[in-house]
Structure formats: C-alpha cells, structure tokens
Design an enzyme around this catalytic site. Structure first.
Site, PDB file in Angstrom:
ATOM      1  N   LYS A  75       4.268  12.237  -3.141  1.00  0.00           N
ATOM      2  CA  LYS A  75       5.097  11.153  -2.585  1.00  0.00           C
ATOM      3  C   LYS A  75       6.026  11.752  -1.526  1.00  0.00           C
ATOM      4  CE  LYS A  75       8.392   7.638  -4.231  1.00  0.00           C
ATOM      5  NZ  LYS A  75       8.902   6.954  -5.417  1.00  0.00           N
TER       6      LYS A  75
ATOM      7  N   ASP B 134       4.471  -5.074  -7.254  1.00  0.00           N
ATOM      8  CA  ASP B 134       3.817  -3.807  -6.897  1.00  0.00           C
ATOM      9  C   ASP B 134       4.385  -2.643  -7.705  1.00  0.00           C
ATOM     10  OD1 ASP B 134       6.035  -4.617  -5.065  1.00  0.00           O
ATOM     11  OD2 ASP B 134       5.916  -2.519  -4.470  1.00  0.00           O
TER      12      ASP B 134
ATOM     13  N   ASP C 220       8.357   6.136   8.084  1.00  0.00           N
ATOM     14  CA  ASP C 220       8.018   7.485   8.549  1.00  0.00           C
ATOM     15  C   ASP C 220       7.163   8.259   7.539  1.00  0.00           C
ATOM     16  OD1 ASP C 220       9.841   7.983   6.558  1.00  0.00           O
ATOM     17  OD2 ASP C 220      11.308   8.985   7.835  1.00  0.00           O
TER      18      ASP C 220
ATOM     19  N   GLY D  67       0.838  -1.204   0.000  1.00  0.00           N
ATOM     20  CA  GLY D  67       0.000   0.000   0.000  1.00  0.00           C
ATOM     21  C   GLY D  67       0.866   1.244   0.000  1.00  0.00           C
TER      22      GLY D  67
ATOM     23  N   GLY E 174       2.625   3.761   1.426  1.00  0.00           N
ATOM     24  CA  GLY E 174       3.104   4.018   2.787  1.00  0.00           C
ATOM     25  C   GLY E 174       3.588   5.436   2.967  1.00  0.00           C
ATOM     26  N   ARG E 175       3.820   6.099   1.837  1.00  0.00           N
ATOM     27  CA  ARG E 175       4.286   7.483   1.957  1.00  0.00           C
ATOM     28  C   ARG E 175       3.804   8.331   0.779  1.00  0.00           C
ATOM     29  NH1 ARG E 175      10.609   7.739   0.277  1.00  0.00           N
ATOM     30  NH2 ARG E 175      10.670   6.006  -1.162  1.00  0.00           N
TER      31      ARG E 175
ATOM     32  N   ARG F  59      -1.558  -1.234 -10.031  1.00  0.00           N
ATOM     33  CA  ARG F  59      -0.386  -2.108 -10.160  1.00  0.00           C
ATOM     34  C   ARG F  59      -0.820  -3.568 -10.248  1.00  0.00           C
ATOM     35  NH1 ARG F  59       3.417   1.012  -6.788  1.00  0.00           N
ATOM     36  NH2 ARG F  59       2.418   3.011  -6.409  1.00  0.00           N
TER      37      ARG F  59
HETATM   38  P1  AMP Z   1       9.239   0.743  -2.814  1.00  0.00           P
HETATM   39  O1  AMP Z   1      10.485   0.005  -2.501  1.00  0.00           O
HETATM   40  O2  AMP Z   1       9.450   2.215  -3.002  1.00  0.00           O
HETATM   41  O3  AMP Z   1       8.433   0.117  -3.917  1.00  0.00           O
HETATM   42  O4  AMP Z   1       8.346   0.676  -1.504  1.00  0.00           O
HETATM   43  C1  AMP Z   1       7.835  -0.513  -0.985  1.00  0.00           C
HETATM   44  C2  AMP Z   1       6.779  -0.229   0.045  1.00  0.00           C
HETATM   45  O5  AMP Z   1       7.326   0.473   1.157  1.00  0.00           O
HETATM   46  C3  AMP Z   1       5.624   0.631  -0.458  1.00  0.00           C
HETATM   47  O6  AMP Z   1       4.458   0.152   0.137  1.00  0.00           O
HETATM   48  C4  AMP Z   1       5.985   2.007   0.051  1.00  0.00           C
HETATM   49  O7  AMP Z   1       4.852   2.826   0.198  1.00  0.00           O
HETATM   50  C5  AMP Z   1       6.622   1.690   1.388  1.00  0.00           C
HETATM   51  N1  AMP Z   1       7.570   2.727   1.830  1.00  0.00           N
HETATM   52  C6  AMP Z   1       8.773   3.044   1.291  1.00  0.00           C
HETATM   53  N2  AMP Z   1       9.364   4.031   1.982  1.00  0.00           N
HETATM   54  C7  AMP Z   1       8.519   4.347   3.001  1.00  0.00           C
HETATM   55  C8  AMP Z   1       8.562   5.273   4.091  1.00  0.00           C
HETATM   56  N3  AMP Z   1       9.584   6.102   4.263  1.00  0.00           N
HETATM   57  N4  AMP Z   1       7.505   5.294   4.929  1.00  0.00           N
HETATM   58  C9  AMP Z   1       6.471   4.473   4.780  1.00  0.00           C
HETATM   59  N5  AMP Z   1       6.370   3.577   3.800  1.00  0.00           N
HETATM   60  C10 AMP Z   1       7.381   3.500   2.913  1.00  0.00           C
HETATM   61 MG    MG Z   2       6.876   0.667  -5.021  1.00  0.00          MG
END
Ligand code: AMP
Ligand code: MG
Length: 487
Positions: free
Chosen positions: A114, A253, A126, A91, A93-94, A184
């Site tokens: 983002k 994803d 965070d 989901g 997350g940020r 996705r």
């Molecule tokens: P990614 O590697 O960017 O595809 O991220 C994988 C997952 O981690 C996704 O669900 C992102 O929303 C979450 N995510 C990455 N960085 C953060 C962060 N700093 N805080 C919260 N969720 C994060």
């Molecule tokens: Mg991602």
C-alpha cells in the site's frame, strides 16, 4: 513446498486467474532509498517467511516495491463502492497485490503493498502513502488483532526516502498488508454494475471457495453466502462496539467478504463513552458515529445484497424478498453477539432477560457522567472505583442490581472476575498514545515509543504492571481529536 524462495515466498495467484475485468496488471513503482522502519517478526514467522532475509537489502527491496518476489503477479484490484452513501468507481489507487502467500498449513493470505505508486484506478491521486498514517495503520491493526478482532494485518512499513506532497511535504512510506483477501462489498458492486452475470457468478464462486467453502454444495449457495456474510458482519461489528472502536469510514468498499476489519484511515478508539462520537474530519453529519455502526453495517449489507440479486433468483421480485429476509436478520444476530460480549464484560456467564436492561443502564450512566468506556469496565473488574460516576447514587443502585445478578449464577466470584479480565482490555490504542508514538517516529525517527506501545497492545488482556500506565487518560483539551482519510 517446492516453489519456496530463500525468504520463504510461496505465491499462488488465484485472483490473477480471474477474468480481466476484475483487475489491471500493475507493477509497483520503484522508490529512491527504502529503509525498513518496522517488521512484524511473529506475523512473518507465521507466514513462513524468514525474518533475517526480510530485513536484508533484498527483503526490503521487495517490501518497498523495488523488486518483485519470485512468483508474484502484481495487480491492482477493481472495485466500486458507496462512499458516504454515494456510489462511485474506485479500485486500488495506491496498492498492488503481489500474490497470495500459501503457508505450510495451506492457508492463503493476500500480500499487498500500500503506497506503492499510481495504478489505473488512481484518479487524481499520487498513489503514495506517508510514514505517519502507515505506522498508524500498523499500530491499530495489530492492536485489533491483539484484541481478538478479525482484521487485516501489517507485516512491515518501509520508508521510501522520497517526499510526498500533502498539506506539507511528508516522508513517503509503503505498508505491506496481509489479508485473508481484499474482496469487498464494492468488488461485487463493481462486477454487478460493469461486468456480466457470468462474471458475477465467477466472483461469488471464488469468494465461496476462498471464505465459505462449507456452503459450496448448498442448494441456493448465493443466498447462503449472503446469510453467512450477514452473520460474520454482525459478529465483527459487535466486537467493535465492545471495545469502543470507531471505524470512521464504513463505505461499502471498506467492508470485506472475509469478515476482517479493513482500511485503517480515520478510525480511532473512543475514550469517554458517547454513542455520538465521531473522529473523522470529513464525517460532518456523524454518519459513521460509534452508535450508528450497526445500522450502517445493515445498510451496507443491503447494498451487497443488491449486487447479488441476479444470482439469488431468476425472478427478481422473489430475489428481493429472499434477500430482504436475510438482511432483516442482521439486527438479531448483532444483538445476540453484542449481549454475549457485554455480559462477559460484566462477569455474567448465562443469559437472563433483564441483562439487556442492566447493560443499557450502565451505558446510560457512563454517558451521563462522561465516564471513560474502557476504564469503567476496568474499574468494575478490579473494584477500583473512583470518580463522579462511581460516587453517584444511581451507580450505587445499579451496582446492587449487578451484584444480585452475579449472585444468581452458579459460577464463583473468582470465575466471574476472570471472565471480566479476559473480556475487558487493560490497554487500547488510545489516541494520545498513538499520537505520541507517531510523533517520536516521524519527527525524530525514534521508534522506541511505538515499539513499547506495540508490546503492550499485543496482549491487551494480560493486565500486567507495565500496562497500568497506559490506562491514564489524555489531559483534557478544548480541541476534539480528529482523524483524516486518504492520508
Ligand atoms: P480510502 O478512503 O482509503 O478507502 O480510499 C478511497 C479510494 O481512494 C480508494 O480507491 C483508494 O485506492 C484511493 N486512494 C486513496 N489515497 C490515494 C492516493 N494517494 N492515490 C491514489 N488513490 C488513492
Ligand atoms: Mg478503502
């Protein structure tokens, strides 16, 4: 359109009208002192947004998440995904989706912030992002767009005035991402696992309406959806391979239904040709190495197909057979797109059976002589052949075959060279150039290096004088280039 605001926001919120399982209503978290670092004027204009208003305090407040634009219904999207082969709930997350900007020509684009704070899907994170990686996403996504590769785009980066804790304190930032949508493979996987068949159907119909409207009335439209997604992915990955792009984190994803490249975390462009190239610090097994990308795309498509099975046929064995049949076509689609693109890189207009051999042999020589991928094609285009590869006898033999091949086509030599110029970029976002631009931006708030880089990347097939200096290679170091996820 009547709803248009002063800046030009003209939102619809079709995703917010989907069943609740798909998202959580989430507002961006306010930040202390937002400052605009970069705004994509031409993208803003194409979205029908007023550049001056976007630069004003009010415009920046929106891009920082401090103020909601009129018509926005902010939400965080739910999705799952296979990360390095393992299925997990993920989901946004940020990130928050503000809404969908409808342009004057009726096109629909997701506007997403983002780095805009925690959401119900943040897990331990965070919710924040930092200036360096957000500018990196800006540079590389815009470079991809310039190269003619379908991609999410970057409208702006705003610094937040707040520190973000990583391995050390770093300046915080919010990126405004623009995408055909953020649906996705993982969105389907999530609904297949935790939603009802009815909800899965809703998602599939929504996706068809948004990205594949032509197949709406097909007999088995869900099977056709799979077929179309297979084709779009084959085309996309072929384009990546042609420019030496390594995505770095091809988790399910990070694969869109629109066919756009998404998630510019650990991606990077290859300098020296080597199919085993990996830049990502966490990809220790080389799962997402350059040469593996087509295979991984097919694997990811199989996971997407699994999520669709309930809709493909009521008899699940039959559904599996039908889905497998579509997935098995990926390799052929990929090969056709790849060969077409590689022929063009060599100035070849039409198909001959031996072309594949000719192309493969050149790549083998590049590998053997550690030749730079992009510059080898430039050297062939402009007949400026220096270095070990070009001095070798094997290359001389290969060149004879290549010349003979071009002699056999009716098109003139000039036409062939023009085709090569249009197919071989003068400039790619080389790692040392990107790092240089980011260092100036992050350490000294000097954005001139980045702006110059962005200017040459905007039109990579121009082959202008100022682009020539961007083809210089990095000084060789003992430390391989490394990229990082979740930064
Ligand atoms: P990614 O590697 O960017 O595809 O991220 C994988 C997952 O981690 C996704 O669900 C992102 O929303 C979450 N995510 C990455 N960085 C953060 C962060 N700093 N805080 C919260 N969720 C994060
Ligand atoms: Mg991602």
């Amino acid at each position: 359109m009547e709803n248009k605001t002063k800046v030009g926001w003209n939102f619809d919120n079709s995703y917010a009208r989907l069943p609740e399982v798909f998202f959580s209503n989430t507002e961006p978290t306010s930040v202390r002192s937002p400052k605009l670092i970069i705004l994509n004027d031409s993208l803003a204009a194409s979205l029908g947004l007023d550049v001056e208003t976007l630069k004003s305090e009010e415009g920046v407040a929106v891009q920082a998440g401090n103020q909601l634009p009129e018509g926005a219904m902010p939400l965080a999207q739910a999705y799952a995904g296979h990360q390095f082969g393992h299925f997990t709930m993920l989901g946004d997350g940020r990130a928050v989706l503000l809404g969908e900007q409808i342009t004057s020509s009726g096109e629909r684009f997701d506007i997403q912030l983002k780095g805009s704070g925690r959401t119900p899907y943040s897990r331990g994170g965070d919710g924040r992002a930092t200036v360096g990686p957000m500018l990196r996403e800006y540079i590389i996504s815009e470079a991809m767009h310039g190269l003619g590769i379908p991609t999410t785009r970057s409208l702006a980066v705003v610094s937040t005035g707040e520190p973000v804790m990583r391995e050390k304190e770093l300046p915080g930032a919010v990126l405004t991402r623009v995408a055909a949508s953020h649906i996705r493979f993982g969105t389907f996987q999530y609904v297949a696992k935790w939603g009802s068949v009815e909800e899965l159907k809703t998602l599939a119909d929504y996706t068809i309406e948004r990205h594949y409207p032509d197949i709406k009335d097909d007999g088995n439209r869900y099977l056709t959806l799979l077929q179309q997604v297979v084709q779009r992915k084959a085309m996309l990955i072929a384009k990546w391979q042609q420019v030496g792009f390594i995505h770095g984190v091809m988790n399910t994803d990070n694969m869109t239904l629109s066919g756009e490249t998404i998630d510019y975390g650990p991606c990077a462009f290859m300098d020296t040709y080597d199919p085993e190239t990996v830049f990502s610090s966490i990809d220790r097994q080389g799962r997402y190495a350059f040469g593996n990308q087509p295979k991984i795309a097919a694997w990811n498509l199989a996971r997407f197909a699994e999520a669709l099975l309930a809709l493909i046929h009521e008899d699940q064995d039959e559904a599996v057979t039908l889905a497998q049949n579509e997935i098995s076509r990926f390799a052929d689609h990929f090969r056709i797109h790849w060969l077409t693109g590689m022929r063009a890189k060599l100035g070849i207009f039409h198909e001959e059976e031996q072309d594949e051999q000719l192309i493969e042999n050149l790549l083998q020589l590049m590998d053997k002589y550690h030749a730079d991928y992009t510059n080898t094609f430039l050297a062939l285009t402009f007949s400026k052949q220096e270095g070990e590869l070009f001095a070798s006898e094997e290359f001389a033999d290969w060149q004879k075959r290549w010349h003979a091949r071009r002699e056999r086509q009716q098109e003139s030599k000039d036409a062939s060279i023009d085709l090569m110029k249009q197919s071989n970029p003068a400039v790619i976002p080389r790692n040392h150039r990107v790092e240089e631009a980011l260092a100036a931006a992050v350490e000294h708030e000097d954005y001139s290096v980045m702006n110059q880089l962005l200017a040459v990347l905007a039109n990579p097939y121009a082959h202008s004088d100022e682009q020539a200096m961007y083809s210089t290679l990095p000084e060789s170091t003992t430390q391989p280039y490394q990229t990082f996820c979740g930064t």
